[in-house]
Design a protein around this motif. Structure first.
Motif, PDB file in Angstrom:
ATOM      1  N   SER A  68       5.553 -17.211  17.858  1.00 57.88           N
ATOM      2  CA  SER A  68       5.932 -15.961  18.541  1.00 57.88           C
ATOM      3  C   SER A  68       7.197 -16.089  19.384  1.00 57.88           C
ATOM      4  O   SER A  68       7.405 -15.313  20.314  1.00 57.88           O
ATOM      5  CB  SER A  68       4.784 -15.441  19.419  1.00 57.88           C
ATOM      6  N   ASN A  69       8.051 -17.048  19.067  1.00 57.49           N
ATOM      7  CA  ASN A  69       9.278 -17.235  19.846  1.00 57.49           C
ATOM      8  C   ASN A  69      10.209 -16.030  19.752  1.00 57.49           C
ATOM      9  O   ASN A  69      10.759 -15.585  20.762  1.00 57.49           O
ATOM     10  CB  ASN A  69      10.009 -18.496  19.389  1.00 57.49           C
ATOM     11  N   TYR A 129      13.528  -4.243  13.682  1.00 62.24           N
ATOM     12  CA  TYR A 129      14.768  -4.274  14.455  1.00 62.24           C
ATOM     13  C   TYR A 129      15.941  -4.284  13.494  1.00 62.24           C
ATOM     14  O   TYR A 129      16.017  -5.150  12.619  1.00 62.24           O
ATOM     15  CB  TYR A 129      14.828  -5.535  15.317  1.00 62.24           C
ATOM     16  N   TRP A 144       9.367 -12.955  18.881  1.00 63.69           N
ATOM     17  CA  TRP A 144       8.629 -11.851  19.500  1.00 63.69           C
ATOM     18  C   TRP A 144       8.931 -11.818  20.999  1.00 63.69           C
ATOM     19  O   TRP A 144       9.272 -10.783  21.565  1.00 63.69           O
ATOM     20  CB  TRP A 144       7.142 -12.071  19.251  1.00 63.69           C
ATOM     21  N   ARG A 145       8.803 -12.975  21.655  1.00 59.06           N
ATOM     22  CA  ARG A 145       9.050 -13.047  23.098  1.00 59.06           C
ATOM     23  C   ARG A 145      10.523 -12.862  23.437  1.00 59.06           C
ATOM     24  O   ARG A 145      10.863 -12.222  24.442  1.00 59.06           O
ATOM     25  CB  ARG A 145       8.528 -14.371  23.649  1.00 59.06           C
ATOM     26  N   ALA A 146      11.413 -13.389  22.622  1.00 63.36           N
ATOM     27  CA  ALA A 146      12.853 -13.282  22.893  1.00 63.36           C
ATOM     28  C   ALA A 146      13.315 -11.828  22.930  1.00 63.36           C
ATOM     29  O   ALA A 146      14.221 -11.482  23.688  1.00 63.36           O
ATOM     30  CB  ALA A 146      13.644 -14.059  21.841  1.00 63.36           C
ATOM     31  N   TYR A 147      12.696 -10.969  22.121  1.00 59.79           N
ATOM     32  CA  TYR A 147      13.045  -9.552  22.088  1.00 59.79           C
ATOM     33  C   TYR A 147      12.122  -8.697  22.969  1.00 59.79           C
ATOM     34  O   TYR A 147      12.226  -7.478  22.961  1.00 59.79           O
ATOM     35  CB  TYR A 147      13.007  -9.019  20.651  1.00 59.79           C
ATOM     36  N   SER A 148      11.226  -9.344  23.704  1.00 63.77           N
ATOM     37  CA  SER A 148      10.248  -8.627  24.538  1.00 63.77           C
ATOM     38  C   SER A 148       9.547  -7.539  23.722  1.00 63.77           C
ATOM     39  O   SER A 148       9.345  -6.417  24.178  1.00 63.77           O
ATOM     40  CB  SER A 148      10.921  -8.005  25.764  1.00 63.77           C
ATOM     41  N   ASN A 149       9.191  -7.910  22.513  1.00 66.20           N
ATOM     42  CA  ASN A 149       8.565  -6.961  21.604  1.00 66.20           C
ATOM     43  C   ASN A 149       7.203  -6.517  22.134  1.00 66.20           C
ATOM     44  O   ASN A 149       6.444  -7.313  22.675  1.00 66.20           O
ATOM     45  CB  ASN A 149       8.397  -7.586  20.218  1.00 66.20           C
ATOM     46  N   ARG A 150       6.901  -5.219  21.951  1.00 68.57           N
ATOM     47  CA  ARG A 150       5.614  -4.673  22.365  1.00 68.57           C
ATOM     48  C   ARG A 150       4.901  -3.982  21.212  1.00 68.57           C
ATOM     49  O   ARG A 150       3.842  -3.391  21.413  1.00 68.57           O
ATOM     50  CB  ARG A 150       5.818  -3.658  23.492  1.00 68.57           C
TER      51      ARG A 150
END
Length: 86
Positions: free
Chosen positions: A34-35, A49, A37-43
């Motif tokens: 999930s790196n 994208y 996912w976290r880098a883009y602050s995905n919700r």
């Protein structure tokens, strides 16, 4: 980018089978930790994208994009054409 949600989503063979079943022919990267996912602050799950050649996020679409949701395909396609036309 495929970020696994359930334990069965981590197996690469399962991901390949799902891509084939859904008719997805574009490249897909598997992000088991999930790196991205976290880098883009995905919700959103799923989220799409659209990133231009300069690396700028130009469009984000949340939700399924498949033959079951044709309006989502049209929306993403319009944004792709817009960015590619620039």
């Amino acid at each position: 980018m495929h970020t696994p949600e359930l334990s069965g989503d981590y197996a690469t063979e399962n991901v390949k089978a799902a891509l084939s079943r859904e008719g997805i022919t574009w490249p897909v990267v598997q992000d088991d930790d999930s790196n991205t996912w976290r880098a883009y602050s995905n919700r959103y799950w799923p989220a799409f994208y659209l990133i231009d050649r300069k690396g700028v996020v130009r469009y984000v679409q949340a939700g399924e994009i498949s033959a079951r949701f044709p309006s989502a395909i049209k929306s993403l396609q319009a944004q792709l054409e817009k960015v590619l036309g620039e």
